[in-house]
Design a protein around this motif. Sequence first.
Motif, short mmCIF file in Angstrom:
data_model
loop_
_atom_site.label_atom_id
_atom_site.label_comp_id
_atom_site.label_asym_id
_atom_site.label_seq_id
_atom_site.Cartn_x
_atom_site.Cartn_y
_atom_site.Cartn_z
N GLY A 232 0.85 -1.20 0.00
CA GLY A 232 0.00 0.00 0.00
C GLY A 232 0.88 1.24 0.00
N VAL A 233 0.49 2.25 -0.80
CA VAL A 233 1.34 3.42 -0.99
C VAL A 233 1.39 4.32 0.27
N TRP A 234 2.57 4.91 0.51
CA TRP A 234 2.69 5.97 1.52
C TRP A 234 2.73 7.29 0.77
N ILE A 235 1.98 8.27 1.30
CA ILE A 235 2.03 9.61 0.70
C ILE A 235 2.66 10.56 1.72
N ILE A 236 3.74 11.23 1.30
CA ILE A 236 4.38 12.23 2.16
C ILE A 236 3.79 13.58 1.77
N THR A 237 3.14 14.22 2.71
CA THR A 237 2.42 15.45 2.36
C THR A 237 2.44 16.44 3.52
N ALA A 238 2.24 17.73 3.17
CA ALA A 238 2.13 18.76 4.20
C ALA A 238 0.66 19.14 4.37
N GLN A 239 -0.21 18.46 3.63
CA GLN A 239 -1.63 18.83 3.56
C GLN A 239 -2.47 17.66 4.07
N GLU A 240 -3.19 17.84 5.16
CA GLU A 240 -4.06 16.76 5.65
C GLU A 240 -5.03 16.36 4.53
N PRO A 241 -5.05 15.07 4.11
CA PRO A 241 -5.92 14.69 3.00
C PRO A 241 -7.38 14.61 3.43
N ASN A 242 -8.31 14.64 2.47
CA ASN A 242 -9.71 14.47 2.83
C ASN A 242 -9.95 13.00 3.23
N ALA A 243 -11.11 12.75 3.84
CA ALA A 243 -11.38 11.42 4.42
C ALA A 243 -11.38 10.34 3.34
N ARG A 244 -11.88 10.66 2.13
CA ARG A 244 -11.94 9.66 1.06
C ARG A 244 -10.53 9.20 0.66
N LYS A 245 -9.62 10.19 0.49
CA LYS A 245 -8.25 9.84 0.09
C LYS A 245 -7.58 8.98 1.16
N ARG A 246 -7.75 9.40 2.42
CA ARG A 246 -7.14 8.65 3.52
C ARG A 246 -7.66 7.21 3.52
N GLU A 247 -8.98 7.05 3.30
CA GLU A 247 -9.58 5.71 3.33
C GLU A 247 -9.03 4.83 2.19
N VAL A 248 -8.93 5.41 0.97
CA VAL A 248 -8.41 4.65 -0.17
C VAL A 248 -7.01 4.13 0.15
N VAL A 249 -6.19 5.00 0.72
CA VAL A 249 -4.79 4.65 1.00
C VAL A 249 -4.71 3.63 2.14
N GLU A 250 -5.43 3.89 3.22
CA GLU A 250 -5.30 3.03 4.40
C GLU A 250 -5.97 1.68 4.21
N ASP A 251 -6.99 1.63 3.35
CA ASP A 251 -7.71 0.38 3.06
C ASP A 251 -6.81 -0.71 2.50
N VAL A 252 -5.74 -0.31 1.79
CA VAL A 252 -4.83 -1.32 1.22
C VAL A 252 -3.50 -1.35 1.98
N GLY A 253 -3.52 -0.85 3.23
CA GLY A 253 -2.33 -0.94 4.08
C GLY A 253 -1.36 0.21 3.90
N GLY A 254 -1.75 1.26 3.16
CA GLY A 254 -0.87 2.41 2.98
C GLY A 254 -0.99 3.39 4.14
N SER A 255 -0.26 4.50 4.05
CA SER A 255 -0.24 5.50 5.13
C SER A 255 -0.08 6.90 4.56
N ILE A 256 -0.54 7.86 5.34
CA ILE A 256 -0.27 9.27 5.05
C ILE A 256 0.78 9.71 6.06
N LEU A 257 1.91 10.23 5.58
CA LEU A 257 2.94 10.74 6.50
C LEU A 257 2.95 12.26 6.37
N LEU A 258 2.59 12.93 7.45
CA LEU A 258 2.54 14.39 7.41
C LEU A 258 3.90 14.96 7.78
N VAL A 259 4.39 15.88 6.95
CA VAL A 259 5.67 16.55 7.23
C VAL A 259 5.45 18.06 7.12
#
Length: 278
Positions: A143-170
């Motif tokens: 599952g993809v990790w996204i490195i971002t400075a912008q908190e994603p909307n709930a849909r994007k977070r769900e798509v990513v986390e559903d397949v084991g990915g993560s959002i990394l906030l920097v």
Amino acid sequence: MAQPPRDALTFPALDAEHILPYLPPTPAPSSSPPPKPFITLTFATSLDTSLSLSPGVQTALSGPASKAMTHFLRSRHSAILIGSGTAIADDPSLNCRIAGVGGYGSEGLIGQPQPIVVDPSGKWDVHDASKVVRLAREGKGRGVWIITAQEPNARKREVVEDVGGSILLVERRGNGKVGWRNIIDALAAQGITSVMIEGGGHVINELLRPENFGLVDSVIVTIAPVWLGKGGVQVCPDARVDEQGKRVPVGRLEGVKWVPLGEDVVLCGKPKLESISP
Ligand SMILES: NC(=O)c1ccc[n+]([C@@H]2O[C@H](COP(=O)([O-])OP(=O)(O)OC[C@H]3O[C@@H](n4cnc5c(N)ncnc54)[C@H](OP(=O)(O)O)[C@@H]3O)[C@@H](O)[C@H]2O)c1
């Protein structure tokens, strides 16, 4: 080992031997992780240093042998990283298709690198049909990790986390950019020991700047025998001047090896650190 699928690739051991000295060392079983992940900068370019015909246009440059090499390199890194421009333009798979890795002849995700997209402003509209998400769902990639400075909307977070990915906030730095030191530190904190940075133009040109080039351990460039013409996405970092205002080279490689692969040639080298000292 299960039968690898038809799209699995192989890379000859004889060719691999030339490239191994430029890859991350294999860690001893009980060794602690390195303080900084090993960074390999790698891309395919035309004879006029273009990565693609124009921004946002995916352009096939390398031949089958160099393509297999790219997947071999992916199998030797714990993560692969691209910028948001490439994610948007190419809808890339960001997995490894070398025969014998997880999903391509082995169980689980053994040998599959962690895909990472650097997307500070949240421009990449990752969705259920994005290749990287589909492959993770099929057990052919992580599952993809996204490195971002912008908190994603709930849909994007769900798509990513559903397949084991993560959002990394920097955090952004004072100049509005997300610094490469921050990105690499964030990855080290997640246990990543080696990263293959694959592009695109913006990301590569930033990493070639003297303040970032020292973070790179190895450079592997596939040069294809084609000119793409003006207007392409070019590898051409900003010019550099010394204290007297005189133009000096931006950076140089040392310990260089040229490896012919099919109709392409692969340049391997290590950043010459004296070339970037002030
Ligand atoms: N031939 C090859 O090997 C190869 C490989 C990869 C890509 N490509 C091609 O390259 C093209 C895409 O290149 P590109 O230059 O448009 O996009 P890119 O380099 O993939 O991504 C650019 C974006 O990355 C983000 N970024 C975040 N942090 C950054 C940082 N510290 N330094 C630099 N960038 C940072 C920026 O987003 P923000 O604007 O949000 O700050 C920037 O807009 C496509 O056409 C693709 O097909 C070719």
